[in-house]
Scaffold this active site. Sequence first.
Site, PDB file in Angstrom:
ATOM      1  CE  LYS A 166     -13.041  12.586  -2.752  1.00  0.00           C
ATOM      2  NZ  LYS A 166     -11.693  12.299  -3.264  1.00  0.00           N
ATOM      3  CD  GLU A 173       0.191   3.866   2.045  1.00  0.00           C
ATOM      4  OE1 GLU A 173      -0.300   4.984   2.243  1.00  0.00           O
ATOM      5  OE2 GLU A 173      -0.430   2.802   2.272  1.00  0.00           O
ATOM      6  NE  ARG A 215      -0.971   2.949   6.764  1.00  0.00           N
ATOM      7  CZ  ARG A 215      -2.261   3.091   6.493  1.00  0.00           C
ATOM      8  NH1 ARG A 215      -2.644   3.733   5.405  1.00  0.00           N
ATOM      9  NH2 ARG A 215      -3.172   2.580   7.284  1.00  0.00           N
TER      10      ARG A 215
END
Length: 634
Positions: free
Chosen positions: A284, A370, A398
Amino acid sequence: MTAAPDKYPLLTSIASPADLRRLPVGKLPVLARELREFLIHEVSTRGGHFAAGLGTVELTIALHYVFDTPHDRLVWDVGHQAYPHKVLTGRRERLHTIKQDGGLAPFPSRAESEYDTFGVGHSSTSISAALGMAVAAARAGSDRRVVAVIGDGAMTAGMAFEALNHAGSLPADLLVILNDNDMSISENVGALSNHFARALSGRVYAHLREGGKKVLRPMPTVWELARRSEEHLKGMVLPGTLFEEMGFNYIGPMDGHDVKALVRTLRNVKKLRGPQFLHVVTKKGKGYPPAEADPIKWHGPGPFDPASGTIFKEKSAGPSYSQVFGQWLCDMAERDPRVIGITPAMREGSGLVEFSKRFPDRYFDVAIAEQHAVTFAAGLAAEGLKPVVAIYSTFLQRAYDQLIHDVALQNLPVVFAVDRAGLVGSDGATHQGSYDLSYLRCIPNTVVMAPADENECRQMLYTASTLAAPAIVRYPRGTGPGVPVQAEMTALPVGKAQLRREGKSGLALLAFGALVASAQHIADSLDATLVNMRFVKPLDEELLAALARRHRAFVTIEENASHGGAGSAVGELLAAEGLQLPLLQLGIPDRFIEHGSREGCLAAAGLDAAGLAASVERWWALQSPERMRSAGGA
């Protein structure tokens, strides 16, 4: 803003992937350098998703170079790694508009480009969608290839593994690329691992592997020995046994920043049939030292100075709602050792950084999961602990089944701190918290609260923690109206609203949550009654009945879908009580609100101060006694 040809000569020569494919392979590293420099410059001017895109530069180039896009399908997951993809697919000159009003979408969008084959704002959907595309191609007899590029964080969600499990059982030609940018396997990256990737993607290995299966399957004992030997060998040098068990041919890991090696491997993989899994290791923030050093900070920065790495922060008049929540949770944890903080990969966004440092043994980041977060909290509550789930409104969607069956049905005292409720702005339709009041208020056993300001948010969170039932506090992104936050915590009487202004005009404004401040100005100008409703569930039935008897009309105001929201709850109550009076329900209209500034999104929904005032004044004029008598006579 036009990219300077003298600064980016290769990049500016590419209007589409077809132009890219005409370049010799030897030019691709130069293109990667230009693309990375372009991204750094463009994102610095306005801000946007940053570190993830820098890490996918070479991978993006290699994919569009090897595959015949848009005929071949690329599905990006999660979407914030797709900025390089947007640049190479004809949107270079508009990149500076990304996330802005009327600008490029923050994530892949089917409405924006034929190269964006699937919208991915929420993570972990790519493998399912790509498998559907691959099956559709097979049914059509098409030679189309389908590729899903999934970030390693997205692999933590159960949906990704459900899709892998299904895909591995089918003969569909599907390539799943794991963009692994956070795992500690740097020792596996380099010449040796690239050699393994090329070898395991080659036709010779594939031929031997498939041919060996045909020969050995009639001999169960030998076949099982061979299968186990292959897995053992791979397991010693490659972390691919899991994916092999799921039915994929695993290839990798390989250096995701070696564009030439990526091209060679992808060319090999493209010739293989059936489910393939390519493990690519990237970094990243690659190419920008500040982002490499702190990819979390640079995930989605605002405008910054590329030379110094200084991010320009907007001046704030006070703490954000997320910060109010974070401070409250720390204060509660000091008081009560049973308090547990849970987040599905949103530590920074939800304001949990300080809590995670001060109470590390009571802080749980469950990653992008979630559903697990909610049921995990239910298990904690069942054993007498006090779990607090910090979750964005759009992500709680979700886990709706778990919220109903694992928490509410069992009446377990879980506190939900629902952040980013209402219109969030630049992240767009996939992240607007437009529906939580609608989908929460219909669930039995729950208490649903919406604070009007920062201090009320703190007191509501405390109120939620005192209840022996599931309790939800939903609050918006950013700062509030600037009300000082009191350190003392006092539980609010459940289901009781706050009468802020008694007017004489006969109009009552019933405001829920963050729009109370805007409603105050309207109430003052029209001499209307103003109620800060506070509770969406249960409603203050006693006050509403009393107001209905002494007012001619109601207006409800909420930053939630007008269909099925808090205003609908008021209408249902009036009907049940036989109270008939005109009711105007103002909320988010029945359409998706796209990306832009929060102010722009509110204006698009008619919920900015001017829009609300115009709607109320226009409607109230129609309710005048003279107009009503005229209408009745007609």
